[in-house]
Design a protein around this motif. Structure first.
Motif, PDB file in Angstrom:
ATOM      1  N   GLU A  96       0.820  -1.205   0.000  1.00 55.81           N
ATOM      2  CA  GLU A  96       0.000   0.000   0.000  1.00 55.81           C
ATOM      3  C   GLU A  96       0.859   1.262   0.000  1.00 55.81           C
ATOM      4  OE1 GLU A  96      -3.466   1.979   2.808  1.00 55.81           O
ATOM      5  OE2 GLU A  96      -1.804   0.895   3.721  1.00 55.81           O
ATOM      6  N   ALA A  97       0.600   2.157  -0.940  1.00 54.16           N
ATOM      7  CA  ALA A  97       1.225   3.475  -0.918  1.00 54.16           C
ATOM      8  C   ALA A  97       0.512   4.316   0.127  1.00 54.16           C
ATOM      9  CB  ALA A  97       1.125   4.126  -2.298  1.00 54.16           C
ATOM     10  N   ARG A  98       1.232   5.273   0.718  1.00 51.07           N
ATOM     11  CA  ARG A  98       0.633   6.083   1.773  1.00 51.07           C
ATOM     12  C   ARG A  98       1.313   7.442   1.840  1.00 51.07           C
ATOM     13  NH1 ARG A  98       3.338   1.906   5.009  1.00 51.07           N
ATOM     14  NH2 ARG A  98       5.564   2.393   4.915  1.00 51.07           N
ATOM     15  N   TRP A  99       0.635   8.409   2.434  1.00 48.21           N
ATOM     16  CA  TRP A  99       1.245   9.695   2.713  1.00 48.21           C
ATOM     17  C   TRP A  99       2.114   9.553   3.956  1.00 48.21           C
ATOM     18  CZ3 TRP A  99       1.179  13.636  -0.587  1.00 48.21           C
ATOM     19  CH2 TRP A  99       0.137  13.702  -1.525  1.00 48.21           C
ATOM     20  N   LYS A 100       3.176  10.331   4.002  1.00 50.22           N
ATOM     21  CA  LYS A 100       4.088  10.271   5.140  1.00 50.22           C
ATOM     22  C   LYS A 100       4.609  11.670   5.437  1.00 50.22           C
ATOM     23  CE  LYS A 100       8.472   8.126   6.613  1.00 50.22           C
ATOM     24  NZ  LYS A 100       9.550   7.198   6.210  1.00 50.22           N
ATOM     25  N   ILE A 101       4.745  11.987   6.719  1.00 47.33           N
ATOM     26  CA  ILE A 101       5.328  13.262   7.136  1.00 47.33           C
ATOM     27  C   ILE A 101       6.578  12.992   7.963  1.00 47.33           C
ATOM     28  CG2 ILE A 101       3.265  14.695   7.065  1.00 47.33           C
ATOM     29  CD1 ILE A 101       2.803  14.086  10.012  1.00 47.33           C
ATOM     30  N   LEU A 102       7.521  13.918   7.886  1.00 47.37           N
ATOM     31  CA  LEU A 102       8.755  13.809   8.659  1.00 47.37           C
ATOM     32  C   LEU A 102       9.125  15.193   9.164  1.00 47.37           C
ATOM     33  CD1 LEU A 102      11.958  11.816   7.938  1.00 47.37           C
ATOM     34  CD2 LEU A 102      12.138  14.261   8.358  1.00 47.37           C
ATOM     35  N   CYS A 103       9.417  15.279  10.448  1.00 45.59           N
ATOM     36  CA  CYS A 103       9.890  16.529  11.052  1.00 45.59           C
ATOM     37  C   CYS A 103      11.063  16.214  11.956  1.00 45.59           C
ATOM     38  CB  CYS A 103       8.789  17.212  11.856  1.00 45.59           C
ATOM     39  SG  CYS A 103       7.517  17.976  10.857  1.00 45.59           S
ATOM     40  N   GLY A 104      12.221  16.773  11.636  1.00 45.23           N
ATOM     41  CA  GLY A 104      13.398  16.471  12.434  1.00 45.23           C
ATOM     42  C   GLY A 104      13.769  15.007  12.323  1.00 45.23           C
ATOM     43  N   SER A 105      13.763  14.308  13.435  1.00 41.45           N
ATOM     44  CA  SER A 105      14.167  12.897  13.462  1.00 41.45           C
ATOM     45  C   SER A 105      12.985  11.941  13.569  1.00 41.45           C
ATOM     46  CB  SER A 105      15.100  12.658  14.661  1.00 41.45           C
ATOM     47  OG  SER A 105      14.435  13.014  15.871  1.00 41.45           O
ATOM     48  N   VAL A 106      11.756  12.470  13.476  1.00 41.19           N
ATOM     49  CA  VAL A 106      10.558  11.650  13.679  1.00 41.19           C
ATOM     50  C   VAL A 106       9.697  11.655  12.417  1.00 41.19           C
ATOM     51  CG1 VAL A 106       8.559  11.246  15.160  1.00 41.19           C
ATOM     52  CG2 VAL A 106      10.596  12.347  16.103  1.00 41.19           C
ATOM     53  N   SER A 107       9.106  10.510  12.100  1.00 38.71           N
ATOM     54  CA  SER A 107       8.222  10.420  10.941  1.00 38.71           C
ATOM     55  C   SER A 107       6.996   9.583  11.294  1.00 38.71           C
ATOM     56  CB  SER A 107       8.954   9.788   9.748  1.00 38.71           C
ATOM     57  OG  SER A 107       9.315   8.444  10.036  1.00 38.71           O
ATOM     58  N   GLU A 108       5.945   9.779  10.506  1.00 35.30           N
ATOM     59  CA  GLU A 108       4.718   9.005  10.711  1.00 35.30           C
ATOM     60  C   GLU A 108       3.997   8.909   9.376  1.00 35.30           C
ATOM     61  OE1 GLU A 108       2.721   6.449  12.160  1.00 35.30           O
ATOM     62  OE2 GLU A 108       3.848   7.442  13.780  1.00 35.30           O
ATOM     63  N   LYS A 109       3.259   7.821   9.171  1.00 33.32           N
ATOM     64  CA  LYS A 109       2.589   7.588   7.894  1.00 33.32           C
ATOM     65  C   LYS A 109       1.108   7.303   8.089  1.00 33.32           C
ATOM     66  CE  LYS A 109       4.347   2.844   8.095  1.00 33.32           C
ATOM     67  NZ  LYS A 109       5.233   3.074   9.245  1.00 33.32           N
ATOM     68  N   THR A 110       0.357   7.488   7.016  1.00 35.31           N
ATOM     69  CA  THR A 110      -1.074   7.210   7.036  1.00 35.31           C
ATOM     70  C   THR A 110      -1.324   5.743   6.714  1.00 35.31           C
ATOM     71  OG1 THR A 110      -1.371   7.725   4.677  1.00 35.31           O
ATOM     72  CG2 THR A 110      -1.549   9.555   6.251  1.00 35.31           C
ATOM     73  N   THR A 111      -2.543   5.287   6.964  1.00 36.23           N
ATOM     74  CA  THR A 111      -2.964   3.939   6.581  1.00 36.23           C
ATOM     75  C   THR A 111      -4.358   4.012   5.975  1.00 36.23           C
ATOM     76  OG1 THR A 111      -3.877   3.527   8.804  1.00 36.23           O
ATOM     77  CG2 THR A 111      -1.619   2.807   8.382  1.00 36.23           C
ATOM     78  N   GLY A 112      -4.601   3.174   4.983  1.00 37.86           N
ATOM     79  CA  GLY A 112      -5.935   3.097   4.397  1.00 37.86           C
ATOM     80  C   GLY A 112      -6.322   4.279   3.543  1.00 37.86           C
ATOM     81  N   ILE A 113      -5.364   5.087   3.108  1.00 42.13           N
ATOM     82  CA  ILE A 113      -5.641   6.257   2.274  1.00 42.13           C
ATOM     83  C   ILE A 113      -4.862   6.131   0.981  1.00 42.13           C
ATOM     84  CG2 ILE A 113      -5.430   8.766   2.094  1.00 42.13           C
ATOM     85  CD1 ILE A 113      -5.668   8.886   5.136  1.00 42.13           C
ATOM     86  N   ASP A 114      -5.546   6.284  -0.141  1.00 35.73           N
ATOM     87  CA  ASP A 114      -4.923   6.116  -1.447  1.00 35.73           C
ATOM     88  C   ASP A 114      -4.345   7.448  -1.927  1.00 35.73           C
ATOM     89  OD1 ASP A 114      -4.116   5.436  -3.954  1.00 35.73           O
ATOM     90  OD2 ASP A 114      -6.106   4.889  -4.712  1.00 35.73           O
ATOM     91  N   PRO A 115      -3.026   7.598  -1.965  1.00 33.93           N
ATOM     92  CA  PRO A 115      -2.428   8.866  -2.385  1.00 33.93           C
ATOM     93  C   PRO A 115      -2.438   9.069  -3.902  1.00 33.93           C
ATOM     94  CG  PRO A 115      -0.709   7.306  -1.887  1.00 33.93           C
ATOM     95  CD  PRO A 115      -2.000   6.620  -1.561  1.00 33.93           C
ATOM     96  N   THR A 116      -2.916   8.072  -4.638  1.00 34.31           N
ATOM     97  CA  THR A 116      -2.986   8.233  -6.089  1.00 34.31           C
ATOM     98  C   THR A 116      -4.299   8.873  -6.522  1.00 34.31           C
ATOM     99  OG1 THR A 116      -3.901   6.002  -6.436  1.00 34.31           O
ATOM    100  CG2 THR A 116      -1.504   6.216  -6.403  1.00 34.31           C
ATOM    101  N   GLN A 117      -5.131   9.242  -5.557  1.00 37.19           N
ATOM    102  CA  GLN A 117      -6.359   9.982  -5.836  1.00 37.19           C
ATOM    103  C   GLN A 117      -6.169  11.434  -5.387  1.00 37.19           C
ATOM    104  OE1 GLN A 117      -8.967   8.472  -7.428  1.00 37.19           O
ATOM    105  NE2 GLN A 117      -7.640   6.658  -7.493  1.00 37.19           N
ATOM    106  N   PHE A 118      -6.762  12.371  -6.112  1.00 40.92           N
ATOM    107  CA  PHE A 118      -6.674  13.768  -5.707  1.00 40.92           C
ATOM    108  C   PHE A 118      -7.220  13.937  -4.295  1.00 40.92           C
ATOM    109  CE2 PHE A 118      -5.874  15.413 -10.036  1.00 40.92           C
ATOM    110  CZ  PHE A 118      -4.971  16.420  -9.704  1.00 40.92           C
ATOM    111  N   SER A 119      -6.436  14.610  -3.455  1.00 41.43           N
ATOM    112  CA  SER A 119      -6.825  14.805  -2.060  1.00 41.43           C
ATOM    113  C   SER A 119      -6.465  16.212  -1.612  1.00 41.43           C
ATOM    114  CB  SER A 119      -6.107  13.798  -1.148  1.00 41.43           C
ATOM    115  OG  SER A 119      -6.425  12.469  -1.500  1.00 41.43           O
ATOM    116  N   ILE A 120      -7.173  16.666  -0.582  1.00 41.82           N
ATOM    117  CA  ILE A 120      -6.820  17.901   0.109  1.00 41.82           C
ATOM    118  C   ILE A 120      -5.964  17.501   1.299  1.00 41.82           C
ATOM    119  CG2 ILE A 120      -7.676  19.932   1.325  1.00 41.82           C
ATOM    120  CD1 ILE A 120     -10.316  19.556  -0.231  1.00 41.82           C
ATOM    121  N   VAL A 121      -4.679  17.775   1.223  1.00 39.94           N
ATOM    122  CA  VAL A 121      -3.721  17.372   2.247  1.00 39.94           C
ATOM    123  C   VAL A 121      -3.436  18.588   3.132  1.00 39.94           C
ATOM    124  CG1 VAL A 121      -1.417  16.437   2.689  1.00 39.94           C
ATOM    125  CG2 VAL A 121      -2.718  15.688   0.664  1.00 39.94           C
TER     126      VAL A 121
END
Length: 267
Positions: A96-121
């Motif tokens: 599964e592809a997913r959105w992911k954010i990273l700030c400094g040394s920490v990161s977190e990702k989404t689950t169950g969300i399709d990033p290949t569809q247009f989205s308001i992020v």
């Protein structure tokens, strides 16, 4: 703006235009732009809100595909902020592809969300707490959230704000960016909902905003941090107590030796 700019395309989503990013294509805001200044400042207390209307194709290039990157070039890029689409290398057809954010040394990702569809992020930074929302907040919880773990006095001097490329120039975005909005504060729930509804109407993307109230992840982190300080303080106090006890033992021993010598002189 970079020489290798993305392609401007018309009528991509709900008759609205878009920037089509392919490998080697990116945008780079010049140093000391207004955007960079507003993303800079104390890492653990600065606030801002970013909106992207975007989608990824994840067909050209390789994971991660960076939509947005902000880096502090004055500290050897030790502090970075990323919004990317990620997919495990080598298994594109099954993972599964997913959105992911990273700030400094920490990161977190989404689950169950399709990033290949247009989205308001929506990216919201409130001090140490960073939250990512996709098409609003239907469940009352962020799609992904993290706590920045930098020191209290850490400061960011953002020198590069990149769209479509990572800090090393090794990864590129494969997708569309139809709109980007930046606010130099953590918008209120009503303000986020207002901007979200505007983008929803403009691009015909579903938006539901049930204000998130739970900040448990931040509360837990602050509690752990406080316990760490308390433990350190206790350790220091314990060490001081041990030193005092050792001093008392040494003094008592010397006194006993002196008493013994005195008794012998009378003998």
């Amino acid at each position: 703006v970079s020489e290798y700019h993305p392609m401007y395309r018309r009528n991509v989503r709900n008759f609205m235009p878009s920037l089509r990013f392919e490998p080697t294509q990116y945008l780079n805001y010049v140093e000391y732009s207004y955007l960079q200044r507003k993303l800079s400042g104390p890492v653990t207390s600065s606030n801002f809100t970013l909106f992207f209307v975007a989608k990824g194709y994840t067909t050209v290039g390789s994971s991660p595909w960076p939509l947005f990157t902000a880096v502090d070039g004055h500290s050897a890029y030790s502090y970075q902020l990323h919004v990317v689409i990620e997919q495990q290398a080598g298994v594109q057809d099954s993972f599964e592809a997913r959105w992911k954010i990273l700030c400094g040394s920490v990161s977190e990702k989404t689950t169950g969300i399709d990033p290949t569809q247009f989205s308001i992020v929506t990216f919201v930074k409130t001090g140490r707490l960073v939250r990512l929302f996709i098409n609003g907040c239907e469940s009352g919880k962020a799609a992904a959230e993290l706590v920045i773990e930098e020191e209290d006095d850490a400061a960011a001097n953002i020198t590069d704000a990149l769209f479509g490329m990572d800090a090393n120039g090794a990864k590129y975005f494969d997708g569309e960016l139809s709109e980007f909005l930046a606010y130099s504060s953590d918008l209120s729930d009503a303000q986020i909902d207002s901007v979200g509804r505007y983008l929803s109407r403009k691009f015909d993307i579903s938006w539901i905003w049930n204000p998130p109230k739970d900040k448990q992840i931040l509360d837990e982190w602050l509690e752990k941090k406080a316990r760490g300080k308390i433990k350190k303080k206790r350790d220091e106090t314990s060490g001081e107590a041990e030193d005092e006890e050792e001093t008392e033992r040494s003094t008592y021993k010397q006194d006993m030796i002196q008493v013994d010598q005195t008794m012998r002189s009378f003998g």
